[in-house]
Design an enzyme around this catalytic site. Structure first.
Site, PDB file in Angstrom:
ATOM      1  N   LYS A  14       0.690  -1.044   0.301  1.00 39.16           N
ATOM      2  CA  LYS A  14       0.080   0.275   0.209  1.00 39.16           C
ATOM      3  C   LYS A  14       0.476   1.430  -0.177  1.00 39.16           C
ATOM      4  O   LYS A  14       0.746   1.903  -0.761  1.00 39.16           O
ATOM      5  CB  LYS A  14      -1.026  -0.152   1.531  1.00 39.16           C
ATOM      6  N   ARG A  89      -8.305   1.666   9.242  1.00 38.33           N
ATOM      7  CA  ARG A  89      -8.506   0.293   9.850  1.00 38.33           C
ATOM      8  C   ARG A  89      -8.807  -0.546  10.839  1.00 38.33           C
ATOM      9  O   ARG A  89      -9.381  -2.160  11.231  1.00 38.33           O
ATOM     10  CB  ARG A  89      -6.986  -0.026  10.708  1.00 38.33           C
ATOM     11  N   ARG A 128      11.522  -6.758   4.717  1.00 35.76           N
ATOM     12  CA  ARG A 128      11.620  -4.795   4.891  1.00 35.76           C
ATOM     13  C   ARG A 128      12.117  -4.598   6.269  1.00 35.76           C
ATOM     14  O   ARG A 128      13.119  -3.214   6.492  1.00 35.76           O
ATOM     15  CB  ARG A 128      10.253  -4.045   4.940  1.00 35.76           C
ATOM     16  N   ARG A 130      11.589  -3.080   9.779  1.00 32.73           N
ATOM     17  CA  ARG A 130      11.314  -1.993  10.181  1.00 32.73           C
ATOM     18  C   ARG A 130      11.229  -2.180  11.894  1.00 32.73           C
ATOM     19  O   ARG A 130      11.723  -4.147  11.607  1.00 32.73           O
ATOM     20  CB  ARG A 130       9.969  -1.605   9.856  1.00 32.73           C
ATOM     21  N   ARG A 141       0.488  -8.706  13.977  1.00 28.55           N
ATOM     22  CA  ARG A 141      -0.338  -7.292  13.634  1.00 28.55           C
ATOM     23  C   ARG A 141      -1.283  -8.367  11.936  1.00 28.55           C
ATOM     24  O   ARG A 141      -1.598  -7.553  11.771  1.00 28.55           O
ATOM     25  CB  ARG A 141       0.826  -6.854  12.112  1.00 28.55           C
TER      26      ARG A 141
HETATM   27  P1  AMP Z   1       1.860   1.442   9.215  1.00 25.72           P
HETATM   28  O1  AMP Z   1       2.495   2.051   8.724  1.00 25.72           O
HETATM   29  O2  AMP Z   1       0.383   1.239   8.090  1.00 25.72           O
HETATM   30  O3  AMP Z   1       1.630  -0.268   9.055  1.00 25.72           O
HETATM   31  O4  AMP Z   1       1.176   1.402  10.506  1.00 25.72           O
HETATM   32  C1  AMP Z   1       1.987   1.435  11.707  1.00 25.72           C
HETATM   33  C2  AMP Z   1       0.952   0.586  13.031  1.00 25.72           C
HETATM   34  O5  AMP Z   1       0.602   2.015  13.313  1.00 25.72           O
HETATM   35  C3  AMP Z   1       0.394  -0.491  13.176  1.00 25.72           C
HETATM   36  O6  AMP Z   1       0.685  -1.203  13.501  1.00 25.72           O
HETATM   37  C4  AMP Z   1      -0.478   0.327  14.313  1.00 25.72           C
HETATM   38  O7  AMP Z   1      -0.038  -0.070  15.512  1.00 25.72           O
HETATM   39  C5  AMP Z   1      -0.491   1.972  14.034  1.00 25.72           C
HETATM   40  N1  AMP Z   1      -1.391   2.932  12.789  1.00 25.72           N
HETATM   41  C6  AMP Z   1      -1.256   2.872  11.809  1.00 25.72           C
HETATM   42  N2  AMP Z   1      -2.396   3.341  10.933  1.00 25.72           N
HETATM   43  C7  AMP Z   1      -3.323   3.077  12.605  1.00 25.72           C
HETATM   44  C8  AMP Z   1      -4.905   3.585  12.758  1.00 25.72           C
HETATM   45  N3  AMP Z   1      -5.495   3.973  11.219  1.00 25.72           N
HETATM   46  N4  AMP Z   1      -5.850   2.781  13.178  1.00 25.72           N
HETATM   47  C9  AMP Z   1      -4.523   2.447  14.746  1.00 25.72           C
HETATM   48  N5  AMP Z   1      -3.387   2.669  14.560  1.00 25.72           N
HETATM   49  C10 AMP Z   1      -2.708   2.630  13.187  1.00 25.72           C
END
Ligand code: AMP
Length: 184
Positions: A14, A89, A128, A130, A141
């Site tokens: 994404k 989410r 990745r 991270r 996750r």
């Molecule tokens: P991402 O970079 O989208 O994989 O997000 C990394 C982490 O940020 C996720 O595992 C969540 O802990 C938090 N996070 C990002 N977006 C959201 C969201 N819309 N709702 C809740 N937690 C989020």
């Protein structure tokens, strides 16, 4: 005017796709994960609150992310469109977003689901590297994705056109398909 919501599991690509398209169309790429990571780096109150959730692969509470998205979508650069990556989410967040877009007069969004098998997702996330990409956190996750985020596919299917794209192809192929879908 392009307003695009990206759905899909972590590691579906994404972020990469959203960045490419946002650059090309000159519209903001709004990634809640990026905003939270920046907050963490700058040690803002939001970043500090979010850290323990992110480290464990849990979702940050809805109210925190919702406030963040409301603030971001209220900035002037969103008038030309946007790509949302990583939000909503949860069904709660999707309901919130629907209301928010109505208030901001920013309806007409398209929802794209990037479909990718689990093995590909896990392989990509491990590659990745991270901070929150350890095997245990990745597993959590994915569980959270299945229970909290996957229901959004039904949520959007019943409301508007949701387009699913096979994300298990090369970057370029996925980008090309996305452009076709968005233009249609
Ligand atoms: P991402 O970079 O989208 O994989 O997000 C990394 C982490 O940020 C996720 O595992 C969540 O802990 C938090 N996070 C990002 N977006 C959201 C969201 N819309 N709702 C809740 N937690 C989020």
């Amino acid at each position: 005017m392009t307003r695009l919501i990206f759905l899909g599991p972590p590691g579906a690509g994404k972020g990469t796709q959203a960045k490419t398209l946002a650059d090309e169309w000159n519209i903001p790429h709004i990634s809640t994960g990026d905003i939270l990571r920046q907050g963490l780096k700058d040690q803002t109150p939001l970043g500090v609150k979010a850290q323990s959730y992110m480290d464990k692969g849990e979702l940050v509470p809805d109210e925190l992310v919702q406030e963040m998205v409301q603030e971001r979508l209220s900035q002037v650069d969103t008038k030309s469109g946007w790509i949302l990556d990583g939000f909503p989410r949860t069904v709660n967040q999707a309901v919130f977003l629907e209301k928010l877009l109505r208030i901001l007069n920013q309806n007409g969004e398209k929802v794209v689901n990037l479909d990718v098998p689990d093995e590909t997702v896990i392989a990509r996330l491990l590659e990745r590297g991270r901070k929150d990409d350890s095997e245990e956190v990745i597993r959590r996750r994915l569980e959270v994705y299945r229970s909290e985020t996957a229901p959004l596919i039904d949520f959007y299917s019943s409301r508007q056109t949701l387009v699913s794209i096979n994300g298990n192809q090369s970057l370029e192929e996925v980008t090309a398909e996305l452009k076709k879908v968005i233009a249609s």
